[in-house]
Design a protein around this motif. Structure first.
Motif, PDB file in Angstrom:
ATOM      1  N   UNK A  17     -13.384  -1.829  10.961  1.00  0.00           N
ATOM      2  CA  UNK A  17     -12.171  -2.372  10.332  1.00  0.00           C
ATOM      3  C   UNK A  17     -11.589  -1.393   9.314  1.00  0.00           C
ATOM      4  N   UNK A  18     -12.458  -0.768   8.537  1.00  0.00           N
ATOM      5  CA  UNK A  18     -11.997   0.189   7.529  1.00  0.00           C
ATOM      6  C   UNK A  18     -11.360   1.412   8.190  1.00  0.00           C
ATOM      7  N   UNK A  19     -11.974   1.912   9.258  1.00  0.00           N
ATOM      8  CA  UNK A  19     -11.424   3.081   9.953  1.00  0.00           C
ATOM      9  C   UNK A  19     -10.087   2.751  10.605  1.00  0.00           C
ATOM     10  N   UNK A  20      -9.971   1.569  11.176  1.00  0.00           N
ATOM     11  CA  UNK A  20      -8.703   1.179  11.805  1.00  0.00           C
ATOM     12  C   UNK A  20      -7.618   0.969  10.750  1.00  0.00           C
ATOM     13  N   UNK A  21      -7.991   0.423   9.598  1.00  0.00           N
ATOM     14  CA  UNK A  21      -7.016   0.244   8.513  1.00  0.00           C
ATOM     15  C   UNK A  21      -6.551   1.594   7.977  1.00  0.00           C
ATOM     16  N   UNK A  22      -7.471   2.529   7.841  1.00  0.00           N
ATOM     17  CA  UNK A  22      -7.103   3.869   7.360  1.00  0.00           C
ATOM     18  C   UNK A  22      -6.177   4.560   8.359  1.00  0.00           C
ATOM     19  N   UNK A  23      -6.465   4.415   9.643  1.00  0.00           N
ATOM     20  CA  UNK A  23      -5.605   5.013  10.667  1.00  0.00           C
ATOM     21  C   UNK A  23      -4.217   4.371  10.648  1.00  0.00           C
ATOM     22  N   UNK A  24      -4.149   3.060  10.519  1.00  0.00           N
ATOM     23  CA  UNK A  24      -2.853   2.374  10.471  1.00  0.00           C
ATOM     24  C   UNK A  24      -2.057   2.800   9.233  1.00  0.00           C
ATOM     25  N   UNK A  25      -2.746   2.913   8.100  1.00  0.00           N
ATOM     26  CA  UNK A  25      -2.077   3.346   6.863  1.00  0.00           C
ATOM     27  C   UNK A  25      -1.548   4.772   7.011  1.00  0.00           C
ATOM     28  N   UNK A  26      -2.334   5.633   7.628  1.00  0.00           N
ATOM     29  CA  UNK A  26      -1.919   7.026   7.824  1.00  0.00           C
ATOM     30  C   UNK A  26      -0.721   7.095   8.785  1.00  0.00           C
ATOM     31  N   UNK A  27      -0.751   6.282   9.831  1.00  0.00           N
ATOM     32  CA  UNK A  27       0.378   6.249  10.764  1.00  0.00           C
ATOM     33  C   UNK A  27       1.654   5.763  10.074  1.00  0.00           C
ATOM     34  N   UNK A  28       1.517   4.772   9.180  1.00  0.00           N
ATOM     35  CA  UNK A  28       2.679   4.301   8.417  1.00  0.00           C
ATOM     36  C   UNK A  28       3.208   5.403   7.502  1.00  0.00           C
ATOM     37  N   UNK A  29       2.302   6.171   6.900  1.00  0.00           N
ATOM     38  CA  UNK A  29       2.735   7.288   6.053  1.00  0.00           C
ATOM     39  C   UNK A  29       3.517   8.323   6.860  1.00  0.00           C
ATOM     40  N   UNK A  30       3.054   8.609   8.068  1.00  0.00           N
ATOM     41  CA  UNK A  30       3.753   9.551   8.933  1.00  0.00           C
ATOM     42  C   UNK A  30       5.139   9.010   9.290  1.00  0.00           C
ATOM     43  N   UNK A  31       5.209   7.719   9.623  1.00  0.00           N
ATOM     44  CA  UNK A  31       6.502   7.118   9.944  1.00  0.00           C
ATOM     45  C   UNK A  31       7.450   7.156   8.746  1.00  0.00           C
ATOM     46  N   UNK A  32       6.921   6.932   7.548  1.00  0.00           N
ATOM     47  CA  UNK A  32       7.752   6.983   6.346  1.00  0.00           C
ATOM     48  C   UNK A  32       8.302   8.400   6.120  1.00  0.00           C
ATOM     49  N   UNK A  33       7.443   9.403   6.311  1.00  0.00           N
ATOM     50  CA  UNK A  33       7.902  10.786   6.168  1.00  0.00           C
ATOM     51  C   UNK A  33       8.986  11.114   7.194  1.00  0.00           C
ATOM     52  N   UNK A  34       8.776  10.696   8.443  1.00  0.00           N
ATOM     53  CA  UNK A  34       9.768  10.956   9.481  1.00  0.00           C
ATOM     54  C   UNK A  34      11.088  10.258   9.163  1.00  0.00           C
ATOM     55  N   UNK A  35      11.014   9.046   8.652  1.00  0.00           N
ATOM     56  CA  UNK A  35      12.221   8.310   8.286  1.00  0.00           C
ATOM     57  C   UNK A  35      12.967   8.990   7.138  1.00  0.00           C
ATOM     58  N   UNK A  36      12.229   9.430   6.150  1.00  0.00           N
ATOM     59  CA  UNK A  36      12.839  10.114   5.002  1.00  0.00           C
ATOM     60  C   UNK A  36      13.498  11.418   5.439  1.00  0.00           C
ATOM     61  N   UNK A  37      12.836  12.167   6.301  1.00  0.00           N
ATOM     62  CA  UNK A  37      13.398  13.417   6.820  1.00  0.00           C
ATOM     63  C   UNK A  37      14.673  13.125   7.605  1.00  0.00           C
ATOM     64  N   UNK A  38      14.632  12.101   8.427  1.00  0.00           N
ATOM     65  CA  UNK A  38      15.810  11.747   9.213  1.00  0.00           C
ATOM     66  C   UNK A  38      16.979  11.343   8.317  1.00  0.00           C
ATOM     67  N   UNK A  39      16.689  10.553   7.285  1.00  0.00           N
ATOM     68  CA  UNK A  39      17.747  10.133   6.362  1.00  0.00           C
ATOM     69  C   UNK A  39      18.353  11.330   5.630  1.00  0.00           C
ATOM     70  N   UNK A  40      17.512  12.224   5.147  1.00  0.00           N
ATOM     71  CA  UNK A  40      18.026  13.396   4.431  1.00  0.00           C
ATOM     72  C   UNK A  40      18.833  14.307   5.342  1.00  0.00           C
TER      73      UNK A  40
END
Length: 142
Positions: A17-40
């Motif tokens: 559960x901890x490993x899957x949560x860490x992976x999901x959190x990391x994937x969300x961070x990647x999506x946030x970075x991609x969104x910010x780059x796209x907006x800029x």
């Protein structure tokens, strides 16, 4: 033995559960970075709107717009390097999640096998006790 095996299965489930949560959190961070780059990028390459009451001609003439564009380009460079780093780190998170899943699957299989062995032993004991009873004592015996 079974108590230790159950505790091991619980620990493996928690790690999974901890490993899957860490992976999901990391994937969300990647999506946030991609969104910010796209907006800029959208802001950088969009043509600025100019109106009669807008201060755009004044900002263009004074060089503020060019300064803002250089700042956005620096931010994009920084965000792109952060995104590259995050994508490289993702492999570690995926590997950890796979290992945790494998451990959880293995311990679940061991627990299932131990439960099945207990059921088999209980059924064998029950069959032995029925076969050892005298015929008159067993009400199901005809």
């Amino acid at each position: 033995m079974t108590d230790q095996l159950t505790q091991l299965a619980v620990l493996a489930a928690l790690q999974h559960d901890a490993a899957m949560a860490a992976l999901a959190r990391h994937n969300r961070d990647i999506e946030d970075l991609e969104s910010c780059i796209s907006d800029l990028r959208g802001l950088l390459y969009a043509a600025p709107a100019s109106g009669s009451e807008d201060a755009l001609p004044l900002s263009l003439a004074s060089g503020h717009y060019g300064t803002w564009q250089r700042w956005v380009e620096r931010e994009l460079t920084k965000l792109n390097s952060d995104l590259a780093r995050a994508r490289a780190e993702r492999d570690t998170f995926v590997r950890n999640a796979r290992q945790a899943f494998g451990r959880k699957s293995a311990t679940d299989a061991l627990v299932c096998r131990a439960k099945q062995a207990k059921r088999t032993q209980a059924r064998n004991r029950h069959e032995q006790s029925i076969s050892q009873d005298p015929p008159g004592k067993n009400p199901l015996f005809f």
